[in-house]
Every structure is written in structure tokens, then in C-alpha cells.
Design an enzyme around this catalytic site. Sequence first.
Site, PDB file in Angstrom:
ATOM      1  N   TYR A 126       0.989  -1.130  -0.155  1.00 18.04           N
ATOM      2  CA  TYR A 126      -0.391   0.305  -0.144  1.00 18.04           C
ATOM      3  C   TYR A 126       1.166   1.233   0.022  1.00 18.04           C
ATOM      4  O   TYR A 126       2.656   1.092   0.536  1.00 18.04           O
ATOM      5  CB  TYR A 126      -0.810   0.241   0.957  1.00 18.04           C
ATOM      6  CG  TYR A 126      -0.291  -0.004   2.227  1.00 18.04           C
ATOM      7  CD1 TYR A 126      -0.730   1.259   2.982  1.00 18.04           C
ATOM      8  CD2 TYR A 126       0.597  -0.800   3.637  1.00 18.04           C
ATOM      9  CE1 TYR A 126       0.126   2.094   4.383  1.00 18.04           C
ATOM     10  CE2 TYR A 126       0.965  -0.106   4.422  1.00 18.04           C
ATOM     11  CZ  TYR A 126       0.737   0.812   4.995  1.00 18.04           C
ATOM     12  OH  TYR A 126       1.264   1.043   6.604  1.00 18.04           O
ATOM     13  N   LEU A 170      10.342   1.065   7.736  1.00 22.73           N
ATOM     14  CA  LEU A 170       9.991   1.501   6.580  1.00 22.73           C
ATOM     15  C   LEU A 170      10.730   2.782   6.333  1.00 22.73           C
ATOM     16  O   LEU A 170      11.136   2.904   6.740  1.00 22.73           O
ATOM     17  CB  LEU A 170       8.190   1.792   6.645  1.00 22.73           C
ATOM     18  CG  LEU A 170       8.022   2.109   5.369  1.00 22.73           C
ATOM     19  CD1 LEU A 170       7.901   1.079   4.076  1.00 22.73           C
ATOM     20  CD2 LEU A 170       6.418   2.644   6.219  1.00 22.73           C
TER      21      LEU A 170
END
Length: 281
Positions: free
Chosen positions: A32, A206
Site C-alpha cells: 500500500y 520503513l
Amino acid sequence: MRFAYVNGRFCAHPDAAIHVEDRGFQFADAVYEVWSVRDGRLMDADGHFQRLSRSLAELRIPEPRSRPALERIIRELLRRNRVSNGLVYLQISRGQARRDHAFPKQAITPTIVLTCKRLDFAAADRRAETGIGVITVPDQRWARCDIKTVNLLPNVLAKQAAYEAGAAEAWQVDADGYVTEGSSTNAWIVTKAGKLLTRQADNGILHGITRARILDCAQRLGLEVEERAFTPAEALDAREAFLTSATSFVTPVVSIDGKTVANGAPGSLARALRETYLAEA
């Protein structure tokens, strides 16, 4: 009425649906991306599209739309939902197939879902003015946090623990005692010597697009920066602490596990970085 986009079709948000055997639903076999939208424009668009391509490649999911096609869809979705300030959420799964852990033997079409919503950026500004509290929790995630997958259950549990503790975020701590990142944010501190610290962009975090932009802002402001892991104890001993994300931008952290950071007020460097980032966004 809110609208969503699912597999080539705009539809009413309550009617948006995917197949029960979609691999994103069954296995979290999906990625996503999230863009903030300000004045109708996607913030840090290049970085998010590049990370999307990388995440898909790492999972060997073919790109279902070109970037120009996705941008056209996003513009139309924003128009239909009358969103000029908010966020856009994109999810792409490997697609629908009979449930089996291994990749489908036959080629399947990836599933693509897009939604958007309004955000109150004034509320984010107020949080930045007062600062927020965080707690620390053990990092229970998998070893490839650099891929932006929808495998977010450990993040959900961490965020819920923070809310139940009256905090805004949870900083995850690895087995060696170092902060990795927040449940949905990157973590930063400013040492007493004025050095800016954030964990190196390895597989443990991330690779935040806002994080990268803040590193650029820090360089232009002439700040000394070191990308390395730090402990919760270092954070509590720091001059400042803050977090970054696509929707929180730069938000000061004024307490960790109920203990005050520095004087308990947002610091000047976090404020300067936030102002610089938003001025250039």
C-alpha cells in the site's frame, strides 16, 4: 456520498468490495501507499510512487497501472469526493486465486483499491504545538519492514497499546534494545550536543518518504545528522524527540513511557524542520 475505486471502476464507498479469496485478504500478500493531499496536490508524489514500485517489485507483483494512469485515477477520485486537503490510500494485492500459500501457477490480475478522505490539518498543527507522548513496546514485526506491505497486525497492536496508555504513538524496540520506528511513523531525537539522530534505512524500518525529505531539510538548515539506532534511554536523555510521517509531518515528542523529554515542550529544531518541510511541500 463517498466514492472508492476498485479494479477499474468507481463505486459508492459502502459498495466497494473485493473477492473473498483475494490474496491481500487471505495472506496480506499486498502493498500500500498513502499520500497526503494539500490544496488538491499530492505531497512528495515522486517518493511515494518510487517506493510503491519498489515494494511491488520486492513481492514480484506486476504493476497494474502506470504512474500517469494512477495519477489520473487519483485526481478523479479526489474530485468525486471533493477532497482538497486529506489523504489518498492505495492498496495493490497479487490478486484473486484459489487459496494456496505458493504464488498462483497461472498469471492473475492484481487487485487495485483506492480511497481518499479529508483530514483536519489544523488538528495536526495543534498537536505539533503541544507535542505528544509515546510509549515503547517490543518490536514483533517481520524482518522486511522496508517493504510497505499490508501485514500490519503488530503495528495495530502497538498503536492500540499506545491509545490504551493515553499516548499518541508507540515506538517499537528491537531485541537489542534499540528503537526501530513507530507503529506508523519514523522516530528521531536531537542529542544534547545538537546532533540529529534517526535509525539507518535498513530492513528494520520503513524507508519513510517524509523521513527522507526531513533529512534533506536538515542538511539545508546546516544540522549535523547521524543515521544510527538509539535506545529509549538515549531518547529520554535527548534535547528533543520527534516523529515523522506522511500525515503527521514533523510532530514533537514530549514524553516517553510517561517520562518527560527535556523540559516537556516542543523543541526548536523540530519546529524549524516542520516549518521548512511545509514551506517546501
